[in-house]
Design an enzyme around this catalytic site. Sequence first.
Site, short mmCIF file in Angstrom:
data_model
loop_
_atom_site.label_atom_id
_atom_site.label_comp_id
_atom_site.label_asym_id
_atom_site.label_seq_id
_atom_site.Cartn_x
_atom_site.Cartn_y
_atom_site.Cartn_z
N HIS A 84 0.86 -1.19 0.00
CA HIS A 84 0.00 0.00 0.00
C HIS A 84 0.89 1.23 0.00
O HIS A 84 1.93 1.25 0.63
CB HIS A 84 -0.90 0.03 1.24
CG HIS A 84 -2.08 0.94 1.09
ND1 HIS A 84 -1.99 2.28 1.33
CD2 HIS A 84 -3.34 0.69 0.67
CE1 HIS A 84 -3.18 2.83 1.10
NE2 HIS A 84 -4.01 1.89 0.70
N ASP A 131 -7.94 -5.31 -0.24
CA ASP A 131 -8.41 -6.20 -1.31
C ASP A 131 -8.05 -7.65 -1.11
O ASP A 131 -8.51 -8.51 -1.88
CB ASP A 131 -7.82 -5.71 -2.64
CG ASP A 131 -8.38 -4.35 -3.02
OD1 ASP A 131 -7.60 -3.41 -3.22
OD2 ASP A 131 -9.62 -4.23 -3.08
C1 SDX Z 1 -6.18 -0.01 -3.08
O1 SDX Z 1 -4.44 4.53 -2.10
C2 SDX Z 1 -5.35 3.89 -1.51
O2 SDX Z 1 -5.77 4.22 -0.40
C3 SDX Z 1 -5.89 2.69 -2.27
C4 SDX Z 1 -6.91 1.83 -1.54
C5 SDX Z 1 -8.18 2.59 -1.28
O3 SDX Z 1 -8.88 2.26 -0.30
O4 SDX Z 1 -8.54 3.45 -2.11
O5 SDX Z 1 -6.38 1.39 -0.31
C6 SDX Z 1 -7.31 0.62 -2.36
O6 SDX Z 1 -5.92 0.34 -4.20
C7 SDX Z 1 -5.31 -1.01 -2.37
C8 SDX Z 1 -4.11 -1.50 -3.24
C9 SDX Z 1 -4.62 -2.61 -4.20
N1 SDX Z 1 -3.57 -2.97 -5.15
C10 SDX Z 1 -2.88 -4.13 -5.04
O7 SDX Z 1 -3.02 -4.92 -4.12
C11 SDX Z 1 -1.88 -4.39 -6.17
C12 SDX Z 1 -0.60 -5.00 -5.60
N2 SDX Z 1 0.10 -3.95 -4.84
C13 SDX Z 1 1.18 -3.23 -5.49
O8 SDX Z 1 1.01 -3.07 -6.85
C14 SDX Z 1 1.58 -1.97 -4.70
O9 SDX Z 1 1.82 -2.36 -3.42
C15 SDX Z 1 0.66 -0.78 -4.68
C16 SDX Z 1 0.23 -0.37 -6.04
C17 SDX Z 1 -0.55 -1.04 -3.87
C18 SDX Z 1 1.41 0.37 -4.02
O10 SDX Z 1 2.40 0.72 -4.88
P1 SDX Z 1 3.58 1.70 -4.43
O11 SDX Z 1 3.29 2.41 -3.19
O12 SDX Z 1 3.90 2.49 -5.64
O13 SDX Z 1 4.71 0.68 -4.05
P2 SDX Z 1 6.03 0.56 -4.85
O14 SDX Z 1 5.68 0.14 -6.23
O15 SDX Z 1 6.80 1.82 -4.64
O16 SDX Z 1 6.71 -0.66 -4.10
C19 SDX Z 1 7.82 -0.47 -3.27
C20 SDX Z 1 8.60 -1.79 -3.36
C21 SDX Z 1 9.01 -2.12 -4.80
O17 SDX Z 1 10.14 -2.97 -4.72
P3 SDX Z 1 11.64 -2.27 -4.93
O18 SDX Z 1 11.58 -1.51 -6.22
O19 SDX Z 1 11.85 -1.43 -3.71
O20 SDX Z 1 12.58 -3.48 -5.00
O21 SDX Z 1 7.74 -2.88 -2.95
C22 SDX Z 1 7.53 -3.75 -4.04
C23 SDX Z 1 7.88 -2.98 -5.29
O22 SDX Z 1 8.28 -3.85 -6.33
N3 SDX Z 1 6.12 -4.13 -4.00
C24 SDX Z 1 5.68 -5.37 -4.21
C25 SDX Z 1 4.30 -5.30 -4.01
N4 SDX Z 1 3.94 -4.04 -3.71
C26 SDX Z 1 5.07 -3.32 -3.71
N5 SDX Z 1 6.33 -6.51 -4.53
C27 SDX Z 1 5.55 -7.61 -4.67
N6 SDX Z 1 4.21 -7.63 -4.49
C28 SDX Z 1 3.55 -6.50 -4.16
N7 SDX Z 1 2.22 -6.50 -4.00
#
Ligand code: SDX
Length: 394
Positions: free
Chosen positions: A270, A327
């Site tokens: 998140h 989710d």
């Molecule tokens: C919702 O904003 C809100 O409030 C949203 C929400 C709401 O109520 O409206 O809460 C609802 O959208 C919840 C999120 C649902 N989406 C998912 O579950 C999709 C999977 N999650 C990821 O795609 C990600 O965690 C996000 C999109 C939710 C957040 O993305 P960020 O904050 O941009 O995180 P990031 O991409 O900067 O990640 C930081 C690190 C990265 O690794 P490094 O580059 O540091 O090596 O964490 C890793 C990412 O690759 N990472 C994950 C991951 N989420 C982040 N690695 C594997 N699996 C994951 N799910």
Amino acid sequence: TTGYITLDSGYMNTGSCNSQITFLDGEKGILNYRGYEIETLAENCSFVEVAYLLLIGELPTQKQLNDFRELLSRYALIHEDMIHFFDHFPPNAPPMAILSNMVNTLQNYYPEMTSESEEELPEIAARILSKIRTIAAFSYKKSVGHPLVYPRYDLSYCGNFLNMMFDKPVKPYVVHPEVVATLNKLLILHADHEQNCSTSTVRLVGSAGVNLYTSISAGISALWGPLHGGANQAVVEMLMAIHRDNNDFEKYIKKAKDPNDPFRLTGFGHRVYKTFDPRATIIKRACAKTLKALNVDDPLLDIAMELEDIARNDDYFISRNLYPNVDFYSGIIYRAMGIPTNMFTVMFAMGRLPGWISHWREMMLDTKNLRIGRPRQVYDGPKQRDFIPLHERV
Ligand code: SDX
């Protein structure tokens, strides 16, 4: 670092704004609506009560709640001409595309519902809250070729939705109190979440002076993304894939950690929460209770809990503060209720609607600060250079 330049004025120039609606503390995992803890609201309120709180800013008295419920019942129908729209969507049309389309169409049939007056807010909000529920249920009925079930005056907000979804001439639907209670809880937990992608979209579109329906329609489109509200559908698809792979958890954990693999452990991580998403904790508890009450034994719940356990003990996820988000477990409950996977994000939109309406109005009424959203950027393209006429280009 995200490409936004921080300026010192107005909303959406800085990618942030002031609001009195929802408070999040991502480090402590705190979520409050209008100052009330989400845990307390989820355990003690109905969705309609919380929608009123978000919209008006105070919990309703019994009379205010009765009046609001009366408005929701009164405005549950959509114009009969709108029903013909469903005949022209292809059978496999994504429900989120239908929802965004039909909500935008509401303005053609109910143009008067876009005023920003204070006293009209409950009525304006009730109309769209009630009609989105009908549109969602009708789109499902059309997709399965069943006759439409119209809203009933005697049923609650959630009871009506479930009845419109599942009642059939051959087999009347019995509204199960546990399912109604859980659906209320799920909609409450999705009702608002500060400046997330879809709410920011509603604000940005609205800041150009666009009416409420079109702003909400844009929010629905943003929510559809698998990185946002579409994740609840993607989680169940991921869990089903793991199940088909004989619970080969290692394969999916490895893919999720591979920087060269676009696969993410969906339902995890998140932008704001760097600890447990408080909503996920509540939903996980409700999940086990609801499946037990409905006598549903879904292997996906065990798979989800084992996946969470593995990830929560893996340095990659621990070091990045990746926890289950709203989710991760919600789709398993929707499945147990009989809601099809492609309707999960529609459920998220139904829940988020009072938050979108509240933010749109908060911004529109803040006339002192209301300016069109205009984010800036960090330009890193070519420096200014001389033009080369076409005949000289090689
Ligand atoms: C919702 O904003 C809100 O409030 C949203 C929400 C709401 O109520 O409206 O809460 C609802 O959208 C919840 C999120 C649902 N989406 C998912 O579950 C999709 C999977 N999650 C990821 O795609 C990600 O965690 C996000 C999109 C939710 C957040 O993305 P960020 O904050 O941009 O995180 P990031 O991409 O900067 O990640 C930081 C690190 C990265 O690794 P490094 O580059 O540091 O090596 O964490 C890793 C990412 O690759 N990472 C994950 C991951 N989420 C982040 N690695 C594997 N699996 C994951 N799910």
